[in-house]
Motif scaffolding. Structure first.
Motif, short mmCIF file in Angstrom:
data_model
loop_
_atom_site.label_atom_id
_atom_site.label_comp_id
_atom_site.label_asym_id
_atom_site.label_seq_id
_atom_site.Cartn_x
_atom_site.Cartn_y
_atom_site.Cartn_z
N PRO A 363 -30.90 4.47 21.47
CA PRO A 363 -29.98 3.59 22.18
C PRO A 363 -30.70 2.60 23.09
O PRO A 363 -31.78 2.90 23.61
N TYR A 364 -30.11 1.46 23.24
CA TYR A 364 -30.63 0.47 24.19
C TYR A 364 -30.16 0.85 25.58
O TYR A 364 -29.28 1.69 25.76
N ASP A 365 -30.73 0.16 26.54
CA ASP A 365 -30.34 0.37 27.92
C ASP A 365 -28.88 -0.07 28.12
O ASP A 365 -28.52 -1.19 27.80
N MET A 366 -28.07 0.84 28.63
CA MET A 366 -26.67 0.48 28.80
C MET A 366 -26.25 0.48 30.27
O MET A 366 -25.09 0.55 30.60
N ALA B 6 -35.07 2.97 28.66
CA ALA B 6 -34.54 2.42 27.42
C ALA B 6 -34.82 0.93 27.36
O ALA B 6 -34.96 0.27 28.39
N LEU B 7 -34.95 0.46 26.16
CA LEU B 7 -35.19 -0.96 25.97
C LEU B 7 -33.98 -1.75 26.44
O LEU B 7 -32.85 -1.27 26.33
N PRO B 8 -34.21 -2.93 26.96
CA PRO B 8 -33.05 -3.76 27.29
C PRO B 8 -32.34 -4.18 26.02
O PRO B 8 -32.98 -4.29 24.96
N PRO B 9 -31.04 -4.38 26.09
CA PRO B 9 -30.32 -4.75 24.86
C PRO B 9 -30.85 -6.07 24.31
O PRO B 9 -31.29 -6.94 25.06
N PRO B 10 -30.83 -6.21 22.98
CA PRO B 10 -31.41 -7.42 22.37
C PRO B 10 -30.53 -8.64 22.59
O PRO B 10 -29.37 -8.52 22.96
N LEU B 288 -24.78 3.38 21.51
CA LEU B 288 -26.12 2.88 21.21
C LEU B 288 -26.46 1.61 21.97
O LEU B 288 -27.57 1.43 22.43
N ALA B 289 -25.49 0.72 22.06
CA ALA B 289 -25.81 -0.53 22.74
C ALA B 289 -24.54 -1.18 23.26
O ALA B 289 -23.46 -0.98 22.72
N VAL B 290 -24.69 -1.93 24.32
CA VAL B 290 -23.62 -2.77 24.84
C VAL B 290 -24.16 -4.18 24.87
O VAL B 290 -25.14 -4.47 25.56
#
Lengths: 695, 332
Positions: A363-366, B6-10, B288-290
């Motif tokens: 998951p990406y950072d939320m 966590a990676l920043p969202p793309p 998973l992502a926002v």
């Protein structure tokens, strides 16, 4: 010896009986006196009295045999033995053997039952109380008690007094199970039910009496509430119907004085009892419903009400019978359930292996996923004031509330320009729309304003505390805000840097020297904390990093205006009268303010004023107020330098000590007693320190 | 420190601008081989259907057939040569796009004035079923295309009080099997209809508010629906054709306007009223992502049908007149 006893169970001269009785009961004492260290283990009380119990059973056995044989026998000697043993404080030992046997024997045999009743009835009046109490404690349930005692309470005045008055109203040490035994016993037979109703009436009278609520300890009130609830659970609707009006008046009165109390626990008790009664007396009409927090105590109380009295015909064996089939079905159903679950699990797993699981995706950072705000929060303090006073814009308003505290903290200069105005707006702010933590947000903002510009805002707030047209809630808010702001000010903080940031930067190495000094401060702090009791939230975590105490220069502005006017009643606000809850809060707040003013110049003067305040109010009837006063004394003892104490207020201190000793001994409230003891200890410490110093 | 975070969202791969109106529906057509390029159809509130070239990111062609009324559903049939578009002018148009043409060859008129999108299912070569809201406000009509003959009308029992149908999804358990319809209604319930018998098989009240969108995974017999509330509801269909709630997922903000499961059934995307696109793992609904890019309500999300999984895209159309194209979770 037992032979003799048995013979005399039938007939003997009174003198001889008396001596024998004495001998039998006091045997262990006599023997131990004579033999000293060489006493046989069998004659130790814990062994001897159970033995005596079994012997009594044997005697009773013979009596029952002879009764069956048609011979008339008197049981009174055995009763006397029993009574005397009980009054000597050996109920537990003797009844631990006697009660189980009698329970067994009386189960089906009516001669045994009659004998047992007779046995208790024949106990002389002066020993009756001990015997009845012993039985109540020893029996496992109300039905057994009813079988063993019969209608004793109806026949014997003394027993009636013990059961209906002494056990319920005059003491509060019995466990709940015992209460249930007593009240269940009263409820089990129709001839005793009138007593149950009488008991309920008396309990309700006590419950509804305002002086009882004020002056009796919380534990006793809890006890009475429990008893009332158990009574209610035993009463039938018809019986309640016939006493509806009385109950109703009692509930009304009792509710008033319970809700009036300053102690949350008592308010809660009142609410639960009133709720329960109203649900019983108003079967069709609207019932009372209160909001209170559920905890173990409330749950326990409610469980007392819901448990239904077991009907007299049902005794334990059928109950067990009922239990066991259900246990069996449960056992049967369990294996059924398992395969299903297992199959389910398997199928789940199957699908797992067949498809890639979600875990493959990282998951990406939320963290940015916050609730959506339609409007932007204002950026300037003046804008905030405009929004808060201006026309209603729900979202803007909420956004402003949420951002206000940080805005105030960030723009010190801008805030100082409008500080009093902002404090005024915040103090009068009403919750126009619902926000989860409105109270907290408002309080935080007010505290922030006070911290940013202490003198004018504190002056404003303290003057408002004693002015007209405020609600109690607002006055209490003022007190809370002052206390929290004092804490904030006295807490050392590097200017412009929040604590978090300093924690996160690992570059700063702490020097070993400062480290040890910190330890030293911590130990002292902990010592102080262990000896004082604080009531405001969160302020026990005073972090001590060396920095000037900003509170010291402004402490007076917080303290003196508050303590000035407490004895001047206003039209709408009378601290010494009805508004004693606020008075209690005021006392606590003053204590906190002085505590934070430790090591300041004003502390001595503050301490003196506080001591006068305490002295004026020391006999207040409300325990919450007294608690506040006691914490005032603590904080005075802790904050004011001891030499100043001795110079300025030595006489008052001596008087206070006498008062404290009195409170520690006699106060009905447990917390008050504890606080007074702590204060005495502090005084004692002070004295030893002073004695040590000159020499 | 950084590694554990966590990676920043793309960011979006690219953004298509130029619809000049809120975008209501999107449909990819990327299966065809070179030299043809992948395209994306968009339907917007000004009644235009635009065909975007995903190579050049420009509009290739604009179709105007709904008289300026909002287009809220587009779908291709027969590759990309023919297109169905449904508009607020109560018409479904069939466009012939082969060999550069762009004309309406046929149209079906509806009496429904709701917002319910149609659903299309390919039954055989040159035979489709289309489900659409019928004349009666609470009914659903299923037609066969291209003959336009009515297959059945799905009418709830009297007193069911379902309200209007809000979203439809035709599906069949296997190719050639009897088709079913999942329909979400105004009262918040999802209903499974058997088309051959025209009968309601199961009803599940999974929302308090109207069901705005649903998608169903026939392989796992599991579906997901979103409404104007704060929850996504995941439900499953058991052997006895009963719908039951599998789990619900709480969202931060309320309102879901579209929900779509990717063709490979691994992830799903939702279009939110809170301007955000959310991506979940389909199996366990793991968030998973926002994707926070749009500045107004997102109306629709759609996954591309690229034959190579690594090329698959996600498109989202929003009220802010923009279409954002994302490339996510396609390296499997």
């Amino acid at each position: 010896m037992w032979e003799v006893c048995q013979q005399h169970a039938q007939a003997a001269s009174p003198e001889l009986q008396e001596t024998l009785l004495n001998k039998v009961v006091c045997l262990p004492d006599h023997l131990s006196n004579k033999l000293r260290g060489e006493n046989l283990p069998i004659f130790l009380p814990q062994n001897y009295f159970p033995l005596l119990g079994t012997e009594i059973i044997q005697v009773l056995q013979r009596i029952s045999d002879s009764l069956r044989g048609g011979l008339d026998c008197s049981i009174s000697f055995v009763s006397q033995v029993l009574g005397k043993v009980c009054v000597h404080g050996r109920q537990k030992e003797i009844l631990s053997t006697l009660v189980p046997c009698l329970t067994d024997l009386t189960k089906s045999d009516c001669i045994w039952q009659r004998m047992c009743w007779r046995l208790v009835e024949c106990v002389p009046d002066r020993w009756m109380e001990a015997v009845v109490c012993g039985f109540v404690q020893a029996v496992p349930g109300a039905d057994v008690l009813s079988r063993l005692l019969g209608n004793l309470v109806v026949k014997n005045k003394k027993a009636q007094f013990v059961v209906t008055q002494k056990l319920l109203l005059l003491q509060y040490s019995c466990p709940t199970a015992m209460l249930q035994n007593v009240l269940g016993y009263l409820a089990l037979d129709n001839s005793r039910r009138f007593l149950l109703i009488k008991v309920l009436q008396e309990l309700m009278e006590t419950w509804a009496s305002s002086s009882a609520v004020k002056h009796s300890p919380v534990e006793q009130q809890l006890y009475i509430s429990k008893a009332i609830l158990i009574c209610l659970s035993h009463l039938k609707d018809v019986e309640i119907d016939s006493h509806r009006q009385e109950l109703f008046t009692c509930v009304m009165e009792g509710m008033k004085c319970h809700l009036d109390s300053n102690l949350p626990r008592i308010r809660c008790l009142g609410m639960i009892v009133a709720e329960s009664i109203s649900s019983r007396i108003n079967t069709d009409g609207p019932i009372l419903k209160f909001q209170y927090e559920e905890d173990d105590e409330t749950r326990e109380l409610k469980s007392l009400l819901t448990q239904m009295p077991s009907p007299p015909s049902v005794i334990s064996p059928p109950d067990e019978g009922k239990d066991s089939p259900s246990a069996v079905t449960e056992a049967e159903s369990k294996p059924d359930r398992k395969p299903v679950a297992a199959a389910y699990a398997v199928s789940e797993e199957g699908s797992d292996s067949e498809l890639d699981s979600d875990d493959d995706f990282i998951p990406y950072d939320m963290s940015a996923d916050k609730e959506l705000k339609k409007t932007k929060a204002p950026l300037y303090i003046r804008d905030c004031i405009e929004v808060l006073t201006g026309p209603e814009d729900v979202e803007k308003w909420e956004a402003t509330m949420r951002v206000l505290e940080t805005l105030i903290q960030r723009n010190t200069a801008a805030t100082q320009e409008v500080s009093v105005e902002l404090a005024k707006v915040l103090l009068h702010l009403e919750e126009k729309i619902y926000i989860d933590d409105f109270m907290e947000l408002r309080q935080k903002a007010l505290v922030a304003v006070t911290v940013t510009d202490p003198v004018p805002v504190a002056q404003y707030l303290t003057s408002q505390f004693y002015s007209l047209n405020y609600s109690l809630r607002q006055r209490m808010d003022i007190l809370d805000v002052l206390a929290l702001a004092a804490q904030e000010l006295s807490r050392p903080k590097a200017p412009g840097k929040s604590k978090l940031s300093s924690v996160q930067t690992p570059y700063i190495q702490i020097l070993p020297g400062s480290d040890s000094s910190k330890d030293w401060r911590r130990i002292v702090d902990e010592r102080i904390r262990s000896k004082t009791r604080r009531f405001a939230k969160g302020q026990s975590q005073v972090e001590l990093v060396c920095a000037p105490n900003k509170f010291s220069s402004v402490a007076g502005h917080f303290f003196f205006p508050l303590i000035q006017n407490f004895d001047r009643p206003l039209v709408t606000f009378d601290l010494l009268g009805d508004d004693h809850f606020v008075l209690g809060r005021l006392a606590h707040t003053l204590a906190i303010l002085l505590y934070f003013a430790v090591n300041t110049v004003a502390a001595a003067a503050m301490g003196k004023a506080l001591l006068e305040f305490v002295w004026a109010l020391r006999f207040h009837t409300d325990s919450y107020v007294r608690q506040g006063l006691l914490s005032c004394v603590s904080s005075m003892l802790l904050s004011v330098p001891s030499d100043r104490l001795l110079e300025d207020v030595i006489e008052e201190l001596v008087e206070t000590q006498a008062w404290l000793a009195d409170v520690a001994e006699k106060d009905p409230d447990g917390d008050c007693r504890r606080l007074a003891l702590q204060n005495l200890l502090l005084m004692e410490n002070l004295k030893t320190k002073l004695e040590a110093a000159p020499s | 420190m950084i590694a554990t975070m966590a990676l920043p969202p793309p960011d979006p791969e690219f953004v298509l601008r130029g619809t000049a109106a809120p975008v209501h529906t999107l449909h990819f057509s990327c299966r065809s081989q070179e030299p043809e390029f992948p395209i994306l159809f968009s339907g917007s509130a000004n009644g235009l259907v635009q065909i975007w070239n995903l190579k050049t990111h420009r509009v290739d062609k604009t179709l105007d057939g709904h008289g300026g009324k909002s287009v809220y559903w587009v779908e291709t049939i027969r590759g990309r040569d023919e297109l169905l578009s449904q508009g607020r002018d109560q018409k479904i148009c069939l466009w012939d796009l082969a060999e550069g043409r762009s004309m309406v060859t046929d149209s079906v008129s509806m009496d429904s004035v709701g917002f319910c999108r149609c659903s299309l299912l390919k039954m055989a070569q040159d035979r489709w079923l289309i489900a659409m809201p019928a004349d009666d406000p609470d009914e659903v009509q299923v037609l066969e295309l291209p003959s336009k003959t009515s297959v059945c009308t799905l009418k709830p029992e009297a007193g069911a009080k379902l309200g209007m149908p809000m979203c439809l999804k035709l599906w069949q358990p296997g190719f050639g099997a009897c088709p079913f319809l999942m329909a979400g209604y105004e009262d918040g319930s999802v209903i499974l209809w058997n088309l051959s018998m025209g009968k309601m098989l199961s009803r599940l009240a999974c929302h308090q508010e109207p069901v705005m969108s649903l998608d169903f995974d026939s392989e796992k017999a599991k579906g997901v629906s979103g409404s104007s509330e704060k929850v996504l509801s995941v439900w499953s269909l058991d052997e006895q054709q009963n719908l039951k709630v599998h789990k619900t997922h709480e969202l931060i903000n309320s309102g879901i306007s579209d929900v779509t499961i990717r063709q490979d059934r691994k992830i799903l995307a939702t279009a939110g009223w809170d301007y955000r696109i959310r991506i979940f793992g389909w199996k366990k609904m793991k968030p998973l992502a926002v994707l926070d890019f749009h500045t107004a309500t997102v109306h629709c999300v759609s996954f591309s049908d690229h034959s190579r999984p690594s090329e698959r895209l996600l498109a989202a159309g929003s009220k802010d007149h923009r279409i954002s194209i994302w490339s996510l979770y396609n390296q499997t």
